[in-house]
Motif scaffolding. Structure first.
Motif, PDB file in Angstrom:
ATOM      1  N   HIS A  98      41.091  39.408  45.286  1.00 23.00           N
ATOM      2  CA  HIS A  98      40.378  39.620  44.024  1.00 23.00           C
ATOM      3  C   HIS A  98      41.285  40.288  42.993  1.00 23.00           C
ATOM      4  CE1 HIS A  98      36.277  39.919  46.359  1.00 23.00           C
ATOM      5  NE2 HIS A  98      37.045  38.932  46.784  1.00 23.00           N
ATOM      6  N   GLU A  99      42.338  40.940  43.485  1.00 20.14           N
ATOM      7  CA  GLU A  99      43.268  41.658  42.614  1.00 20.14           C
ATOM      8  C   GLU A  99      44.601  41.770  43.349  1.00 20.14           C
ATOM      9  OE1 GLU A  99      41.207  45.357  42.058  1.00 20.14           O
ATOM     10  OE2 GLU A  99      40.563  45.302  44.134  1.00 20.14           O
ATOM     11  N   THR A 114      42.798  33.246  44.654  1.00 21.46           N
ATOM     12  CA  THR A 114      42.847  34.487  43.887  1.00 21.46           C
ATOM     13  C   THR A 114      42.145  34.279  42.555  1.00 21.46           C
ATOM     14  OG1 THR A 114      44.271  36.341  43.238  1.00 21.46           O
ATOM     15  CG2 THR A 114      45.102  34.123  42.778  1.00 21.46           C
ATOM     16  N   SER A 152      42.907  34.985  39.192  1.00 20.59           N
ATOM     17  CA  SER A 152      43.472  34.661  37.871  1.00 20.59           C
ATOM     18  C   SER A 152      44.801  33.947  38.051  1.00 20.59           C
ATOM     19  CB  SER A 152      43.675  35.925  37.024  1.00 20.59           C
ATOM     20  OG  SER A 152      44.864  36.609  37.403  1.00 20.59           O
ATOM     21  N   TYR A 177      47.606  36.452  38.637  1.00 18.13           N
ATOM     22  CA  TYR A 177      47.719  36.870  40.037  1.00 18.13           C
ATOM     23  C   TYR A 177      48.416  35.795  40.860  1.00 18.13           C
ATOM     24  CZ  TYR A 177      44.290  40.655  39.265  1.00 18.13           C
ATOM     25  OH  TYR A 177      43.633  41.783  38.836  1.00 18.13           O
ATOM     26  N   GLN A 236      38.438  31.522  39.444  1.00 16.20           N
ATOM     27  CA  GLN A 236      38.065  32.634  38.563  1.00 16.20           C
ATOM     28  C   GLN A 236      36.662  33.130  38.902  1.00 16.20           C
ATOM     29  OE1 GLN A 236      38.527  30.940  34.645  1.00 16.20           O
ATOM     30  NE2 GLN A 236      40.693  31.454  34.555  1.00 16.20           N
ATOM     31  N   GLU A 251      41.115  46.848  29.046  1.00 18.85           N
ATOM     32  CA  GLU A 251      41.923  47.446  30.105  1.00 18.85           C
ATOM     33  C   GLU A 251      43.318  47.780  29.592  1.00 18.85           C
ATOM     34  OE1 GLU A 251      38.491  46.199  32.187  1.00 18.85           O
ATOM     35  OE2 GLU A 251      39.616  45.283  30.570  1.00 18.85           O
ATOM     36  N   SER A 276      48.324  44.955  38.787  1.00 19.60           N
ATOM     37  CA  SER A 276      46.983  44.452  39.102  1.00 19.60           C
ATOM     38  C   SER A 276      46.111  44.374  37.853  1.00 19.60           C
ATOM     39  CB  SER A 276      46.312  45.335  40.159  1.00 19.60           C
ATOM     40  OG  SER A 276      45.153  44.698  40.669  1.00 19.60           O
ATOM     41  N   TYR A 277      46.244  45.359  36.976  1.00 18.14           N
ATOM     42  CA  TYR A 277      45.496  45.327  35.708  1.00 18.14           C
ATOM     43  C   TYR A 277      46.156  44.381  34.701  1.00 18.14           C
ATOM     44  CZ  TYR A 277      42.004  48.996  36.461  1.00 18.14           C
ATOM     45  OH  TYR A 277      40.914  49.710  36.876  1.00 18.14           O
ATOM     46  N   SER A 330      45.117  40.796  35.258  1.00 22.18           N
ATOM     47  CA  SER A 330      43.706  40.570  35.593  1.00 22.18           C
ATOM     48  C   SER A 330      42.978  39.783  34.507  1.00 22.18           C
ATOM     49  CB  SER A 330      42.990  41.910  35.812  1.00 22.18           C
ATOM     50  OG  SER A 330      42.844  42.597  34.581  1.00 22.18           O
ATOM     51  N   PRO A 359      39.266  40.243  33.750  1.00 20.29           N
ATOM     52  CA  PRO A 359      38.082  40.992  34.184  1.00 20.29           C
ATOM     53  C   PRO A 359      36.792  40.167  34.116  1.00 20.29           C
ATOM     54  CG  PRO A 359      39.444  42.313  32.718  1.00 20.29           C
ATOM     55  CD  PRO A 359      39.981  40.917  32.663  1.00 20.29           C
ATOM     56  N   GLU A 387      46.187  37.416  30.467  1.00 21.65           N
ATOM     57  CA  GLU A 387      45.035  36.557  30.762  1.00 21.65           C
ATOM     58  C   GLU A 387      44.020  36.554  29.613  1.00 21.65           C
ATOM     59  OE1 GLU A 387      44.505  34.479  33.548  1.00 21.65           O
ATOM     60  OE2 GLU A 387      46.627  34.921  33.815  1.00 21.65           O
TER      61      GLU A 387
END
Length: 372
Positions: free
Chosen positions: A115-116, A149, A151, A154, A170, A267, A273-274, A277, A279, A299
């Protein structure tokens, strides 16, 4: 041919994890026998699902020991429940090891859903635990054959680092046929939805309220920074302008989101990871046809390039956050609708689940479990 049984596991109390709920429901509705395993960390709220689920009881009092306890107990649960007709489905790195060990032992397929980028999350930056998660990631991920995953950022990160090519699924919500009237809110409403964690830009958005008139900032969620941000609101004398709605069930949040004037997903760059991402809250706002202020991260830039669904903030200075919010409010939610409608028809779970099912179909017909 009879569908394989899928055992999905995650370090989660399951109740508010919308990605896992959507994945399991899609698999169940497409003929798989699904069993979901989580834990009772942070409580075990009552929930109802059409497939079977259970939560491993944890006695640990710290998160660090809870991870070890969960992985140990999860292995034994999987050992009891898995057979040659099973696909194991591990969600995130903190549930991967027991799944990996048992899949290898039984020579059955394993699908890893990241997920991240767990090893690069802000909460573990620079800590000993980060070294441990990186070691685990480095030793397991390159050997996995089936991975999804959340995104494209990622996916590229994992590909560059480990030579694995994940399928991007997604975390988009199910399509919402939006027919309700756009409310004439007075004052206007800005909404943050999600965990109240560091690097989400919430504290900066609170300070941005000094620069906005006739706007209320509603914060829906809970998390480690909630108390600190509540104190910030009092210190800044913004009680009239900021409301904490608490942790809401997904179905209750889905009722609130379409009633606001502007969403936010700002964010900060709190690590890779951020940085990479996409979100959930961006996609939730799109589906609710609500324009959103966005961070200047890859993203979100990509979404904005495709669809004019909001405004990108220049930086995290409160004045610039306020400027982006005011731009959306001045333009009006109505004027974003054509682009939001286009985006909502493309960025929806109905399109994502097609890719998900293809991965599980391939895993069902696998010949070799792991890369040689």
């Amino acid at each position: 041919m009879q569908r394989k049984k899928i055992i999905t596991s995650a370090f989660s109390n399951l109740c508010t994890d919308q990605r896992i709920e959507k994945v399991c429901r899609t698999l169940y509705e497409n003929g798989y026998e699904v069993e979901l395993i989580g834990n009772d960390w942070n409580g075990a709220e009552k929930m109802s699902r059409p497939y079977s689920f259970s939560r491993i009881k944890l006695i640990s009092t710290s998160l660090k020991t809870a991870y070890f306890e969960f992985n140990w107990k999860l292995y034994h649960e999987l050992k009891k429940k898995a057979d040659k007709n099973t696909i194991l489905h591990a969600n995130d790195l903190d549930a991967l090891l027991p799944n990996y060990v048992l899949a290898k032992k039984l020579n059955i397929p394993l699908i890893f859903d990241s997920h991240e980028i767990f090893s690069e999350m802000p909460a573990i930056q620079g800590k000993m635990s980060q070294k441990l998660w990186r070691y685990l990631e480095k030793n397991l991920v390159p050997k996995i054959k089936f991975m999804i995953t959340a995104s494209s950022g990622y996916a590229n990160w994992f590909k560059n680092k480990y030579g694995i090519d994940p399928v991007v699924v997604q975390n988009a919500p199910r399509k919402l046929n939006f027919e309700q009237e756009i409310p004439e809110n007075n004052p206007k409403i800005l909404l943050y939805q999600g965990a109240i964690n560091p690097f989400r830009g919430i504290d900066k958005a609170i300070l941005a309220m000094h620069h906005l008139n006739n706007v209320i900032f509603k914060i829906a969620g809970d998390g480690p920074k909630k108390k600190e941000y509540e104190e910030l609101v009092i210190k800044e004398n913004l009680q009239e302008k900021v409301q904490f709605l608490g942790k809401l069930l997904p179905e209750d949040l889905r009722k609130i989101t379409p009633t606001v004037d502007c969403g936010m997903s700002i964010e900060e760059n709190g690590g890779e990871s951020y940085f990479y991402s996409l979100p959930n809250k961006v996609l939730d706002c799109i589906q609710a046809r609500v324009p959103v202020i966005l961070s200047n991260l890859p993203e979100m830039q990509n979404i904005k390039r495709q669809f004019d669904i909001g405004e990108i903030i220049k930086n995290h200075e409160p004045e610039n956050i306020a400027l982006a919010i005011q731009t959306i409010l001045n333009r009006g939610r109505e004027n974003y609708q054509p682009e939001l409608e286009k985006a909502a028809n493309i960025l929806c779970w109905e399109n994502e689940e097609v890719k998900l099912l293809q991965v599980f179909e391939r895993a069902s017909n696998f010949a070799v479990s792991f890369k040689q």
